[in-house]
Design a protein around this motif. Sequence first.
Motif, PDB file in Angstrom:
ATOM      1  N   THR A  45      10.379   3.745  -6.440  1.00  0.00           N
ATOM      2  CA  THR A  45      10.132   3.154  -7.753  1.00  0.00           C
ATOM      3  C   THR A  45      10.684   1.739  -7.741  1.00  0.00           C
ATOM      4  OG1 THR A  45      12.205   4.029  -8.618  1.00  0.00           O
ATOM      5  CG2 THR A  45      10.228   5.366  -8.973  1.00  0.00           C
ATOM      6  N   GLN A  46      10.375   0.985  -8.765  1.00  0.00           N
ATOM      7  CA  GLN A  46      10.859  -0.389  -8.838  1.00  0.00           C
ATOM      8  C   GLN A  46      12.391  -0.389  -8.846  1.00  0.00           C
ATOM      9  OE1 GLN A  46       9.295  -2.534 -12.157  1.00  0.00           O
ATOM     10  NE2 GLN A  46       9.611  -4.482 -11.172  1.00  0.00           N
ATOM     11  N   GLY A  47      12.974  -1.211  -8.047  1.00  0.00           N
ATOM     12  CA  GLY A  47      14.423  -1.269  -7.920  1.00  0.00           C
ATOM     13  C   GLY A  47      14.984  -0.239  -6.948  1.00  0.00           C
ATOM     14  N   LYS A  48      14.116   0.527  -6.309  1.00  0.00           N
ATOM     15  CA  LYS A  48      14.494   1.555  -5.328  1.00  0.00           C
ATOM     16  C   LYS A  48      15.529   2.547  -5.875  1.00  0.00           C
ATOM     17  CE  LYS A  48      13.102  -0.725  -1.139  1.00  0.00           C
ATOM     18  NZ  LYS A  48      13.360  -0.873   0.258  1.00  0.00           N
ATOM     19  N   ARG A  49      15.314   2.994  -7.110  1.00  0.00           N
ATOM     20  CA  ARG A  49      16.230   3.949  -7.729  1.00  0.00           C
ATOM     21  C   ARG A  49      15.889   5.387  -7.360  1.00  0.00           C
ATOM     22  NH1 ARG A  49      18.846   3.286 -12.676  1.00  0.00           N
ATOM     23  NH2 ARG A  49      20.213   1.591 -12.134  1.00  0.00           N
ATOM     24  N   GLU A  50      14.609   5.685  -7.137  1.00  0.00           N
ATOM     25  CA  GLU A  50      14.206   7.026  -6.733  1.00  0.00           C
ATOM     26  C   GLU A  50      12.887   6.967  -5.985  1.00  0.00           C
ATOM     27  OE1 GLU A  50      13.707   9.533 -10.157  1.00  0.00           O
ATOM     28  OE2 GLU A  50      12.379   8.129 -11.120  1.00  0.00           O
ATOM     29  N   ILE A  51      12.581   8.052  -5.299  1.00  0.00           N
ATOM     30  CA  ILE A  51      11.344   8.162  -4.522  1.00  0.00           C
ATOM     31  C   ILE A  51      10.422   9.110  -5.270  1.00  0.00           C
ATOM     32  CG2 ILE A  51      10.357   8.883  -2.326  1.00  0.00           C
ATOM     33  CD1 ILE A  51      13.192   8.306  -1.107  1.00  0.00           C
ATOM     34  N   LYS A  52       9.234   8.653  -5.616  1.00  0.00           N
ATOM     35  CA  LYS A  52       8.279   9.445  -6.399  1.00  0.00           C
ATOM     36  C   LYS A  52       7.076   9.857  -5.558  1.00  0.00           C
ATOM     37  CE  LYS A  52       9.342   9.050 -10.915  1.00  0.00           C
ATOM     38  NZ  LYS A  52       9.336  10.088 -11.865  1.00  0.00           N
ATOM     39  N   TYR A  53       6.585  11.060  -5.814  1.00  0.00           N
ATOM     40  CA  TYR A  53       5.379  11.581  -5.167  1.00  0.00           C
ATOM     41  C   TYR A  53       4.175  10.772  -5.618  1.00  0.00           C
ATOM     42  CZ  TYR A  53       1.452  14.716  -4.366  1.00  0.00           C
ATOM     43  OH  TYR A  53       0.255  15.250  -3.998  1.00  0.00           O
ATOM     44  N   ARG A  54       3.291  10.432  -4.695  1.00  0.00           N
ATOM     45  CA  ARG A  54       2.062   9.691  -5.019  1.00  0.00           C
ATOM     46  C   ARG A  54       0.794  10.512  -4.768  1.00  0.00           C
ATOM     47  NH1 ARG A  54       4.432   6.999  -8.325  1.00  0.00           N
ATOM     48  NH2 ARG A  54       5.615   5.188  -7.703  1.00  0.00           N
ATOM     49  N   GLU A  55       0.688  11.125  -3.570  1.00  0.00           N
ATOM     50  CA  GLU A  55      -0.531  11.880  -3.261  1.00  0.00           C
ATOM     51  C   GLU A  55      -0.325  12.750  -2.028  1.00  0.00           C
ATOM     52  OE1 GLU A  55      -3.846   9.528  -1.845  1.00  0.00           O
ATOM     53  OE2 GLU A  55      -2.461   8.061  -0.995  1.00  0.00           O
ATOM     54  N   THR A  56      -1.232  13.699  -1.857  1.00  0.00           N
ATOM     55  CA  THR A  56      -1.277  14.519  -0.657  1.00  0.00           C
ATOM     56  C   THR A  56      -2.491  14.096   0.149  1.00  0.00           C
ATOM     57  OG1 THR A  56      -0.184  16.374  -1.743  1.00  0.00           O
ATOM     58  CG2 THR A  56      -1.485  16.883   0.213  1.00  0.00           C
ATOM     59  N   LEU A  57      -2.281  13.843   1.426  1.00  0.00           N
ATOM     60  CA  LEU A  57      -3.378  13.442   2.312  1.00  0.00           C
ATOM     61  C   LEU A  57      -3.940  14.702   2.963  1.00  0.00           C
ATOM     62  CD1 LEU A  57      -1.517  10.472   4.010  1.00  0.00           C
ATOM     63  CD2 LEU A  57      -3.083  10.366   2.070  1.00  0.00           C
ATOM     64  N   ARG A  58      -5.160  15.057   2.625  1.00  0.00           N
ATOM     65  CA  ARG A  58      -5.796  16.254   3.175  1.00  0.00           C
ATOM     66  C   ARG A  58      -7.104  15.863   3.851  1.00  0.00           C
ATOM     67  NH1 ARG A  58      -4.838  18.788  -2.322  1.00  0.00           N
ATOM     68  NH2 ARG A  58      -2.829  19.789  -2.063  1.00  0.00           N
ATOM     69  N   GLY A  59      -7.206  16.194   5.118  1.00  0.00           N
ATOM     70  CA  GLY A  59      -8.445  15.935   5.842  1.00  0.00           C
ATOM     71  C   GLY A  59      -8.752  14.461   6.035  1.00  0.00           C
ATOM     72  N   GLU A  60      -7.788  13.625   5.752  1.00  0.00           N
ATOM     73  CA  GLU A  60      -7.979  12.192   5.943  1.00  0.00           C
ATOM     74  C   GLU A  60      -7.271  11.760   7.214  1.00  0.00           C
ATOM     75  OE1 GLU A  60      -6.621  10.094   2.499  1.00  0.00           O
ATOM     76  OE2 GLU A  60      -7.289  11.702   1.194  1.00  0.00           O
ATOM     77  N   GLU A  61      -7.635  10.612   7.695  1.00  0.00           N
ATOM     78  CA  GLU A  61      -6.910  10.067   8.834  1.00  0.00           C
ATOM     79  C   GLU A  61      -5.549   9.588   8.358  1.00  0.00           C
ATOM     80  OE1 GLU A  61      -8.687   7.278  11.464  1.00  0.00           O
ATOM     81  OE2 GLU A  61     -10.649   8.190  11.233  1.00  0.00           O
ATOM     82  N   VAL A  62      -4.544   9.858   9.144  1.00  0.00           N
ATOM     83  CA  VAL A  62      -3.200   9.406   8.810  1.00  0.00           C
ATOM     84  C   VAL A  62      -3.100   7.930   9.166  1.00  0.00           C
ATOM     85  CG1 VAL A  62      -0.762   9.770   9.293  1.00  0.00           C
ATOM     86  CG2 VAL A  62      -2.314  11.724   9.244  1.00  0.00           C
ATOM     87  N   PRO A  63      -2.504   7.115   8.275  1.00  0.00           N
ATOM     88  CA  PRO A  63      -2.402   5.675   8.554  1.00  0.00           C
ATOM     89  C   PRO A  63      -1.440   5.363   9.682  1.00  0.00           C
ATOM     90  CG  PRO A  63      -1.183   6.251   6.578  1.00  0.00           C
ATOM     91  CD  PRO A  63      -1.899   7.494   7.016  1.00  0.00           C
ATOM     92  N   ILE A  64      -1.418   4.115  10.097  1.00  0.00           N
ATOM     93  CA  ILE A  64      -0.461   3.669  11.115  1.00  0.00           C
ATOM     94  C   ILE A  64       0.921   3.700  10.477  1.00  0.00           C
ATOM     95  CG2 ILE A  64       0.264   1.727  12.552  1.00  0.00           C
ATOM     96  CD1 ILE A  64      -2.700   0.920  12.667  1.00  0.00           C
ATOM     97  N   MET A  65       1.864   4.366  11.168  1.00  0.00           N
ATOM     98  CA  MET A  65       3.176   4.571  10.593  1.00  0.00           C
ATOM     99  C   MET A  65       4.265   4.244  11.594  1.00  0.00           C
ATOM    100  SD  MET A  65       2.631   8.313   8.870  1.00  0.00           S
ATOM    101  CE  MET A  65       2.235   9.158  10.379  1.00  0.00           C
ATOM    102  N   VAL A  66       5.457   3.955  11.056  1.00  0.00           N
ATOM    103  CA  VAL A  66       6.658   3.821  11.867  1.00  0.00           C
ATOM    104  C   VAL A  66       7.709   4.766  11.293  1.00  0.00           C
ATOM    105  CG1 VAL A  66       6.255   1.467  12.641  1.00  0.00           C
ATOM    106  CG2 VAL A  66       7.475   1.856  10.541  1.00  0.00           C
ATOM    107  N   GLN A  67       8.484   5.357  12.158  1.00  0.00           N
ATOM    108  CA  GLN A  67       9.510   6.297  11.703  1.00  0.00           C
ATOM    109  C   GLN A  67      10.686   5.519  11.117  1.00  0.00           C
ATOM    110  OE1 GLN A  67      10.466   9.359  14.504  1.00  0.00           O
ATOM    111  NE2 GLN A  67      12.363   9.905  13.454  1.00  0.00           N
ATOM    112  N   VAL A  68      11.146   5.938   9.922  1.00  0.00           N
ATOM    113  CA  VAL A  68      12.271   5.258   9.285  1.00  0.00           C
ATOM    114  C   VAL A  68      13.498   6.149   9.140  1.00  0.00           C
ATOM    115  CG1 VAL A  68      10.906   3.563   8.046  1.00  0.00           C
ATOM    116  CG2 VAL A  68      11.388   5.758   6.969  1.00  0.00           C
ATOM    117  N   TYR A  69      13.330   7.465   9.248  1.00  0.00           N
ATOM    118  CA  TYR A  69      14.477   8.363   9.150  1.00  0.00           C
ATOM    119  C   TYR A  69      14.135   9.643   9.871  1.00  0.00           C
ATOM    120  CZ  TYR A  69      18.422  10.946   7.345  1.00  0.00           C
ATOM    121  OH  TYR A  69      19.572  11.667   7.260  1.00  0.00           O
ATOM    122  N   PRO A  70      14.992  10.235  10.599  1.00  0.00           N
ATOM    123  CA  PRO A  70      16.249   9.777  11.142  1.00  0.00           C
ATOM    124  C   PRO A  70      16.030   8.829  12.287  1.00  0.00           C
ATOM    125  CG  PRO A  70      15.886  12.046  11.859  1.00  0.00           C
ATOM    126  CD  PRO A  70      14.754  11.622  10.985  1.00  0.00           C
TER     127      PRO A  70
END
Length: 70
Positions: A45-70
């Motif tokens: 969320t704005q100000g990085k106070r919490e992490i909110k759910y946006r969507e579930t990716l089903r049957g779609e191609e997964v985007p290019i990602m980088v691991q951030v944790y752990p």
Amino acid sequence: MAIKTFDTISELSRRYNGPVFRDTANDSLIVQDIINNNWHRYAWTQGKREIKYRETLRGEEVPIMVQVYP
């Protein structure tokens, strides 16, 4: 079913028992739900106070990602 909100990336990782990735296109966070065989997108969320759910990716191609944790 996806949990709607988290306070930290470590809590998000612990809930899904796996790593957290960042989508390089829009900086959203993506985790894999192995039990239900899909991916969930979250975003800070704005100000990085919490992490909110946006969507579930089903049957779609997964985007290019980088691991951030752990």
